[in-house]
Design a protein around this motif. Structure first.
Motif, short mmCIF file in Angstrom:
data_model
loop_
_atom_site.label_atom_id
_atom_site.label_comp_id
_atom_site.label_asym_id
_atom_site.label_seq_id
_atom_site.Cartn_x
_atom_site.Cartn_y
_atom_site.Cartn_z
N UNK A 1 0.85 -1.20 0.00
CA UNK A 1 0.00 0.00 0.00
C UNK A 1 0.88 1.25 0.00
N UNK A 2 0.34 2.32 -0.55
CA UNK A 2 1.05 3.59 -0.47
C UNK A 2 0.65 4.30 0.82
N UNK A 3 1.04 5.55 0.96
CA UNK A 3 0.81 6.30 2.18
C UNK A 3 -0.69 6.45 2.48
N UNK A 4 -1.50 6.60 1.44
CA UNK A 4 -2.94 6.79 1.63
C UNK A 4 -3.69 5.49 1.89
N UNK A 5 -3.05 4.35 1.74
CA UNK A 5 -3.69 3.08 1.98
C UNK A 5 -4.21 2.38 0.73
N UNK A 6 -4.05 3.01 -0.43
CA UNK A 6 -4.50 2.37 -1.67
C UNK A 6 -3.43 1.39 -2.16
N UNK A 7 -3.85 0.27 -2.74
CA UNK A 7 -2.88 -0.73 -3.19
C UNK A 7 -2.02 -0.22 -4.34
N UNK A 8 -0.72 -0.49 -4.29
CA UNK A 8 0.19 -0.13 -5.37
C UNK A 8 0.11 -1.18 -6.47
N UNK A 9 0.27 -2.43 -6.10
CA UNK A 9 0.18 -3.54 -7.05
C UNK A 9 -0.61 -4.64 -6.37
N UNK A 10 -1.80 -4.92 -6.86
CA UNK A 10 -2.74 -5.78 -6.15
C UNK A 10 -2.57 -7.27 -6.46
N UNK A 11 -1.84 -7.64 -7.51
CA UNK A 11 -1.66 -9.05 -7.88
C UNK A 11 -2.99 -9.77 -8.09
N UNK A 12 -3.88 -9.17 -8.84
CA UNK A 12 -5.23 -9.72 -9.01
C UNK A 12 -5.19 -11.10 -9.68
N UNK A 13 -4.34 -11.27 -10.67
CA UNK A 13 -4.27 -12.57 -11.36
C UNK A 13 -3.87 -13.67 -10.38
N UNK A 14 -2.87 -13.42 -9.56
CA UNK A 14 -2.44 -14.39 -8.57
C UNK A 14 -3.55 -14.66 -7.55
#
Length: 81
Positions: free
Chosen positions: A28-41
């Motif tokens: 997550x970044x500073x704001x709490x949003x995901x940077x790279x979510x790895x959705x496929x995995x």
């Protein structure tokens, strides 16, 4: 369990497993949003978990350890008492 009910049970298990798997393994970044979510995995892990759980549920239903007909009959008797 019929084919349609088996598919419905699998989809319900898959959807529930997806929400259990989503919070894990991303930065997550500073704001709490995901940077790279790895959705496929996460979809692959969700599918593997759902298949394993579906086989457990299928085994319980087919071996009559869990009988929805018996549960429904008991509920009906309780409603009429």
């Amino acid at each position: 369990m019929g084919i349609v009910s088996g598919i419905v049970v699998f989809l319900l298990i898959w959807w529930t497993a997806l929400f259990a798997v989503l919070p894990f393994g991303h930065k997550r970044d500073v704001n709490g949003t995901p940077i790279f979510a790895n959705i496929k995995k996460k979809f692959i892990v969700t599918t593997l978990v759902a298949v394993a759980l579906w086989f457990v549920v299928f085994g319980l239903i087919e071996s009559n350890i869990i009988s929805f007909r018996v549960m429904a009959d008991k509920m009906m008797v309780e409603d009429y008492q």
